[in-house]
Design a protein around this motif. Sequence first.
Motif, PDB file in Angstrom:
ATOM      1  N   ILE A   1       1.023  -1.306   0.179  1.00  0.00           N
ATOM      2  CA  ILE A   1       0.137  -0.030  -0.083  1.00  0.00           C
ATOM      3  C   ILE A   1       0.819   1.177   0.085  1.00  0.00           C
ATOM      4  CG2 ILE A   1      -1.621   1.293   1.230  1.00  0.00           C
ATOM      5  CD1 ILE A   1      -2.881  -1.217   2.465  1.00  0.00           C
ATOM      6  N   VAL A   2       0.818   2.049  -0.962  1.00  0.00           N
ATOM      7  CA  VAL A   2       1.506   3.334  -1.072  1.00  0.00           C
ATOM      8  C   VAL A   2       0.624   4.467  -1.285  1.00  0.00           C
ATOM      9  CG1 VAL A   2       3.027   4.294  -2.950  1.00  0.00           C
ATOM     10  CG2 VAL A   2       3.085   1.905  -2.673  1.00  0.00           C
ATOM     11  N   ASP A   3       0.768   5.407  -0.124  1.00  0.00           N
ATOM     12  CA  ASP A   3       0.024   6.636  -0.002  1.00  0.00           C
ATOM     13  C   ASP A   3       0.803   7.952  -0.198  1.00  0.00           C
ATOM     14  OD1 ASP A   3      -2.126   8.164   0.459  1.00  0.00           O
ATOM     15  OD2 ASP A   3      -1.640   8.359   2.547  1.00  0.00           O
ATOM     16  N   CYS A   4       0.529   8.766  -1.136  1.00  0.00           N
ATOM     17  CA  CYS A   4       1.230   9.908  -1.543  1.00  0.00           C
ATOM     18  C   CYS A   4       2.725   9.899  -1.405  1.00  0.00           C
ATOM     19  CB  CYS A   4       0.670  10.837   0.022  1.00  0.00           C
ATOM     20  SG  CYS A   4      -1.044  11.298  -0.061  1.00  0.00           S
ATOM     21  N   TRP A   5       3.145   9.133  -2.617  1.00  0.00           N
ATOM     22  CA  TRP A   5       4.509   9.302  -2.973  1.00  0.00           C
ATOM     23  C   TRP A   5       4.734   8.558  -4.293  1.00  0.00           C
ATOM     24  CZ3 TRP A   5       8.663   9.540  -5.536  1.00  0.00           C
ATOM     25  CH2 TRP A   5       9.835  10.455  -5.413  1.00  0.00           C
ATOM     26  N   MET A   6       4.275   9.142  -5.264  1.00  0.00           N
ATOM     27  CA  MET A   6       4.575   8.633  -6.509  1.00  0.00           C
ATOM     28  C   MET A   6       4.399   9.688  -7.782  1.00  0.00           C
ATOM     29  SD  MET A   6       5.372   6.358  -8.837  1.00  0.00           S
ATOM     30  CE  MET A   6       5.684   5.233  -7.879  1.00  0.00           C
ATOM     31  N   GLY A   7       5.299   9.668  -8.725  1.00  0.00           N
ATOM     32  CA  GLY A   7       5.427  10.532  -9.754  1.00  0.00           C
ATOM     33  C   GLY A   7       6.749  10.337 -10.852  1.00  0.00           C
ATOM     34  N   THR A   8       6.676  10.788 -11.795  1.00  0.00           N
ATOM     35  CA  THR A   8       7.952  10.670 -12.695  1.00  0.00           C
ATOM     36  C   THR A   8       8.934  11.440 -12.123  1.00  0.00           C
ATOM     37  OG1 THR A   8       7.235  12.379 -14.139  1.00  0.00           O
ATOM     38  CG2 THR A   8       6.664  10.013 -14.541  1.00  0.00           C
ATOM     39  N   MET A   9      10.300  11.131 -12.193  1.00  0.00           N
ATOM     40  CA  MET A   9      11.412  11.791 -11.881  1.00  0.00           C
ATOM     41  C   MET A   9      11.265  13.266 -12.470  1.00  0.00           C
ATOM     42  SD  MET A   9      15.426  10.282 -11.550  1.00  0.00           S
ATOM     43  CE  MET A   9      14.730   8.626 -10.886  1.00  0.00           C
ATOM     44  N   LYS A  10      11.139  13.366 -13.703  1.00  0.00           N
ATOM     45  CA  LYS A  10      11.256  15.028 -14.352  1.00  0.00           C
ATOM     46  C   LYS A  10      10.022  15.511 -13.782  1.00  0.00           C
ATOM     47  CE  LYS A  10      14.001  13.441 -18.438  1.00  0.00           C
ATOM     48  NZ  LYS A  10      14.157  13.483 -20.258  1.00  0.00           N
ATOM     49  N   GLY A  11       8.789  14.757 -13.703  1.00  0.00           N
ATOM     50  CA  GLY A  11       7.501  15.387 -13.490  1.00  0.00           C
ATOM     51  C   GLY A  11       7.607  16.111 -12.005  1.00  0.00           C
ATOM     52  N   LEU A  12       8.605  15.659 -11.208  1.00  0.00           N
ATOM     53  CA  LEU A  12       8.717  16.173  -9.813  1.00  0.00           C
ATOM     54  C   LEU A  12       9.737  17.106  -9.821  1.00  0.00           C
ATOM     55  CD1 LEU A  12       8.315  13.021  -7.612  1.00  0.00           C
ATOM     56  CD2 LEU A  12       6.724  14.350  -8.174  1.00  0.00           C
TER      57      LEU A  12
END
Length: 392
Positions: free
Chosen positions: A276-287
């Motif tokens: 379960i993953v809550d509030c940490w995901m995105g692409t490296m460039k997008g962040l």
Amino acid sequence: MKPAIFATLLTSVLALSPQLSYADAANGPDYQTQAFDSAERTFPLFYEKLKERMPFSMGWEKNQLTPEQWRTQGLEKARELLLPYQDNTPFNPLVIDEVDRGSYVAQKVVFNISDESRVLALMLVPKGDGPFPAALFLHDHGSKFDIGKEKFVKTWNDEARLASSQAWADKFFSGKYPGDELAKRGYVVLSIDALGWGDRSVPEFATNSQQALASNLFNLGTSFAGIIALEDVRASEFLASQPKVDKTRVASIGFSMGAFRSWQLAALSDSITASIVDCWMGTMKGLMVPGNNQLKGQSAFSMLHPYIARYLDYPDIASLAAPKPMLVYAGGQDKLFPVDAVKSAFSTMHAVWKANNVEDKLQTKIWEDKGHTFTEDMQKESFDWLDKQFGL
């Protein structure tokens, strides 16, 4: 060479090359007069050029492999770059205190999390013979270091930490302790301190010590993020080894930095069978936008692995966990994770689970009205999902 002779030679060269001027000979009169972007002064002026050179050469979108081949090669590279070494130190656990909480017992247990460190953890064990499903809770960063394991599991005989953790629960978890809530459902729960939090912290760690610690670990041939990753793997193995734990049903659960740790661990550890993953995901460039916490010199080091961008993006690493079940939440109002970066990462992840013919095992959701939080309704929905994955 004498100045007069040099001037004569240069004049001769320019005469033979009419297109060449004095300025051309020095690559033009312009030069850099500032080093950083004007907004945050954290990016070098040429950072867009560097972003273009982030190849993610082993990423899912660039591969021509079968899902099994991609996962095998990707895991080999991820383990090489994310884990500083392998550790098989005997755990030698010892329970030093416990309290009865009705349907389960709360324990303070000490064990060897690595060859270098023996740590205190909080473990919740349902009453009965078992075996029970289990969950490793991975705490956030939060720039709050007096508590770590206590952010998810209610402590005892420590009034200062109990008050601090209750305030944290009130702020982010609807006043609940998510670890205790899952223990009530019949799960063995383990919550640990990452290096720098709780029992493993020091005063003023937020303002001074993080960057110094990270620098010293680099000098020692490892990294802050690498130590955390290694210890999370070890903690998952410790939890799976417990006599009352069903080894086929062991989850990782994390919020914020803990969510980063959760998807990372799901990929790296064979002991983890769902996450379960809550509030940490995105692409490296997008962040990689001004103001993002991942770009700041203190908190970022706990999640920065040198050179991984040469090979794998964040959603690629998380996708190495496929075909394991994974649930990923994001907040539509979460300023730390731009929605476009989240959606792009989700797209990559769904492509990988689909290629493995188990897209139903990946659930992603953007809670449009939520910020950076893990509220009671989010907990219930995610724990219901986990019960379903484990056949409960």
